[in-house]
Design a protein around this motif. Structure first.
Motif, PDB file in Angstrom:
ATOM      1  N   GLU A  63       0.844  -1.188   0.000  1.00  0.00           N
ATOM      2  CA  GLU A  63       0.000   0.000   0.000  1.00  0.00           C
ATOM      3  C   GLU A  63       0.884   1.245   0.000  1.00  0.00           C
ATOM      4  OE1 GLU A  63      -4.352   0.692   0.917  1.00  0.00           O
ATOM      5  OE2 GLU A  63      -3.165  -0.906   0.079  1.00  0.00           O
ATOM      6  N   ASP A  64       0.414   2.325  -0.662  1.00  0.00           N
ATOM      7  CA  ASP A  64       1.201   3.552  -0.591  1.00  0.00           C
ATOM      8  C   ASP A  64       1.182   4.050   0.853  1.00  0.00           C
ATOM      9  OD1 ASP A  64      -0.675   6.039  -0.233  1.00  0.00           O
ATOM     10  OD2 ASP A  64      -1.660   4.839  -1.780  1.00  0.00           O
ATOM     11  N   SER A  67      -2.007   5.714   2.440  1.00  0.00           N
ATOM     12  CA  SER A  67      -3.088   4.759   2.669  1.00  0.00           C
ATOM     13  C   SER A  67      -2.746   3.816   3.815  1.00  0.00           C
ATOM     14  CB  SER A  67      -3.351   3.964   1.388  1.00  0.00           C
ATOM     15  OG  SER A  67      -4.376   3.027   1.595  1.00  0.00           O
TER      16      SER A  67
END
Length: 175
Positions: A63-64, A67
């Motif tokens: 996930e970035d 996020s």
């Protein structure tokens, strides 16, 4: 220091969080196969729990960071297994900083970790049982959440680490 840059505490009370539990991390077949089986068992046997699970391959392929930070802040219970190549993990510190109820099975036996308010499991097979129990006792979760944030502030925050380094350097200069 202790947590990845970009993960921030949003001060969401644990009782108001969206996810009952979450796990996002790298799958390492050498160090996390047993853990993955226990996470999968919890996910499938308790489908009524609000959860987010993301397994990925390789460092930085998940996930970035924004996020990820949102998810940690929206999570009540955060399993934090050992890292892929270390007994320690960023996830432990990030979850403590954000006031999650942190679950772990084995951390290095130091005063630093021994004072941490996490829930120690003997084995990841206890994951479902412990999550079930915690979700029925929101007052205990709130207490553990508050203690986690306080522990992080006193031991792991950039300010606490700076104070420790300064005190060590000043102590060396006195000798």
């Amino acid at each position: 220091l202790c947590h990845l840059r970009g993960v921030h505490d949003k001060n969401i009370p644990v009782k108001e969080r969206d996810y009952d539990w979450s796990w996002m991390g790298k799958f390492d077949p050498y160090s996390r196969s047993h853990f993955r089986g226990c996470v999968d068992r919890l996910l499938h046997s308790r489908s009524d729990y609000k959860s987010k699970v993301l397994w990925y391959d390789g460092w930085g392929n998940g996930e970035d960071l924004g996020s990820y930070s949102d998810t940690v802040n929206s999570t009540k219970i955060a399993p934090a297994p050992v890292g892929s190549s270390s007994m320690e993990t960023f996830r432990f510190f990030e979850a403590m900083m954000c006031g999650c109820v942190v679950l772990n099975t084995s951390l290095p036996p130091t005063d630093f970790y021994n004072s941490a308010p996490y829930v120690r499991l003997d084995d990841w097979h206890q994951l479902t049982e412990v999550v079930d129990f915690l979700l029925t006792d929101l007052d205990t979760m709130e207490e553990l959440s508050n203690k986690a944030k306080e522990w992080y502030k006193n031991f792991c925050s950039p300010e606490a680490i700076s104070e420790l380094i300064i005190s060590k350097l000043e102590g060396e200069n006195e000798n």
